[in-house]
Design an enzyme around this catalytic site. Structure first.
Site, PDB file in Angstrom:
ATOM      1  N   ASP A 153      46.878  27.746  78.172  1.00  0.00           N
ATOM      2  CA  ASP A 153      45.852  27.405  79.159  1.00  0.00           C
ATOM      3  C   ASP A 153      46.506  26.990  80.480  1.00  0.00           C
ATOM      4  OD1 ASP A 153      43.154  26.261  80.027  1.00  0.00           O
ATOM      5  OD2 ASP A 153      44.393  24.454  79.995  1.00  0.00           O
TER       6      ASP A 153
ATOM      7  N   GLU B 257      44.540  32.342  74.712  1.00  0.00           N
ATOM      8  CA  GLU B 257      45.353  31.278  75.321  1.00  0.00           C
ATOM      9  C   GLU B 257      46.642  31.050  74.521  1.00  0.00           C
ATOM     10  OE1 GLU B 257      42.121  28.264  77.415  1.00  0.00           O
ATOM     11  OE2 GLU B 257      42.635  27.965  75.309  1.00  0.00           O
TER      12      GLU B 257
END
Lengths: 245, 245
Positions: free
Chosen positions: A65, A133
């Site tokens: 992320d 992610e």
């Protein structure tokens, strides 16, 4: 063949397949499969490393992320030199929105390769974005920032980021094209068909023709998305050849 | 000397000084001063580039913030292998808190070198953190991710990040040392004096002695911070030599 040989062979076959799969997804060679194994392991497998730390994709999400955000920030910073901080922050949050990440993970079909004790149909939509992610995190650990940026450029920026669309100036390329063709008295046609290829996830392919000649093709996980993607490509083709605004 | 020579000379002197200043702050050589000039330019200067885009540090803050977050995420990910996503996110937000960034910018004295039409005393505390973020952004643009990470390691991670303290397990190293010395019947002494060196910002220096022997020194912008920093260093020195828990 002895049992140990069988195990070793199956192990290396398995690694070999995983390597090829990753190479296809990443667009370059992975070095250390260990990180990617983690990225494809769900907590329900209850795996631990030698120190007793959990071995699944959840921590990698945290890392991925942050890397995604850094790479997209750099892209937007350079792409929109007139945009102020507020603008850039808003654009970034559209690109890395939960919905968008889920779409990215789903389009890559990541869940197909997930090791999990929970049946895959029981997962919600967020698993796709989470796995995406985590994959970005694994790439960073394996190959560093530059490869991570390369992957994000290939998989996120080129196919998905469209500043004008993010800004809401263009809502749909399909309607833009339909409008234009009506005004110009040209004939547009979308031919859509299912095209799964070797992917485990259902895909749709679209051929878009102008006056009977195919000018753009696209592939996506829904009919609507494939049409929109083909329209966007057609829009850029037409922009180069004709006046289309 | 002709006017043009004077201008060129003064310009290059200025660049030379700026280069040396940056080298001192960064710990390595900058390549392209342009990015750093931006990082030290306030919007009140109303500067524009050739395309009419604003030339000040504000957009760099956006980039630096994202890079800082990426580098710190990677550090925490590796440093705390047992920490889950929630833990890592919490720790990261402590490290990159507004208050902490302001402290970092202030300790580096960045505002001293800011070009601004607004008197510097009129700025609030946030200018320090904003300038710090912008500097990180400029380093990224000039030297790429790895140098950016190097700078953050040198200026943020090594001097400031202390997992135990962030976790709240250790509130103050100073009180820890005082407690220990009372229990062990040892004599601790802090000698604090003002030490501004060449810095335009007021600094305090501390010598910490144990039984009359100096075992740690530190320097910071407040007496309290300098004492705490010296105590932390002493704590690690003592941990290596004596049992201190």
């Amino acid at each position: 063949m002895s049992l140990i040989h069988k195990i070793l062979n199956s192990r290396s076959d398995d690694d070999g397949n995983f390597f090829l799969l990753l190479k296809k997804i990443l667009g370059f060679q992975p070095k250390e499969l260990y990180f990617y194994r983690k990225a494809f392991t769900h907590r329900s497998m209850n795996k631990k490393d030698n120190d007793g730390n959990s071995l699944n994709y959840e921590r990698l999400e945290f890392l991925g992320d942050a890397m995604l955000s850094a790479v997209i920030s750099n892209y937007l910073f350079k792409q929109v030199p007139s945009g102020d901080e507020g603008y850039l922050t808003k654009m970034r949050s559209k690109v890395v929105s939960r919905e968008h990440l889920n779409e990215l993970g789903k389009d890559l079909g990541l869940i197909t390769y997930l090791e999990s004790k929970i049946p895959k149909k029981n997962f919600g939509d967020n698993i796709h974005g989470n796995m995406f992610e985590a994959l970005v995190g694994a790439i960073f650990l394996d190959r560093g920032y530059n490869y991570c940026a390369k992957f994000i450029r290939k998989r996120v920026i080129i196919p998905y980021i469209d500043i004008e669309k993010l800004e809401g100036k263009i809502i749909s390329y399909k309607s833009l094209l339909i409008e234009w063709s009506q005004k110009e008295k040209r004939t547009f046609n979308f031919e859509v068909y299912e095209d799964n290829g070797n992917d485990p996830v259902k895909h749709f392919a679209v051929k878009l023709s102008l006056d009977g000649k195919v000018i753009a093709k696209a592939r996506a996980t829904s009919k609507k998305k494939a049409e929109e993607r083909a329209s966007k490509r057609a829009y850029y083709v037409l922009q180069e050849h004709i006046e289309i605004k």
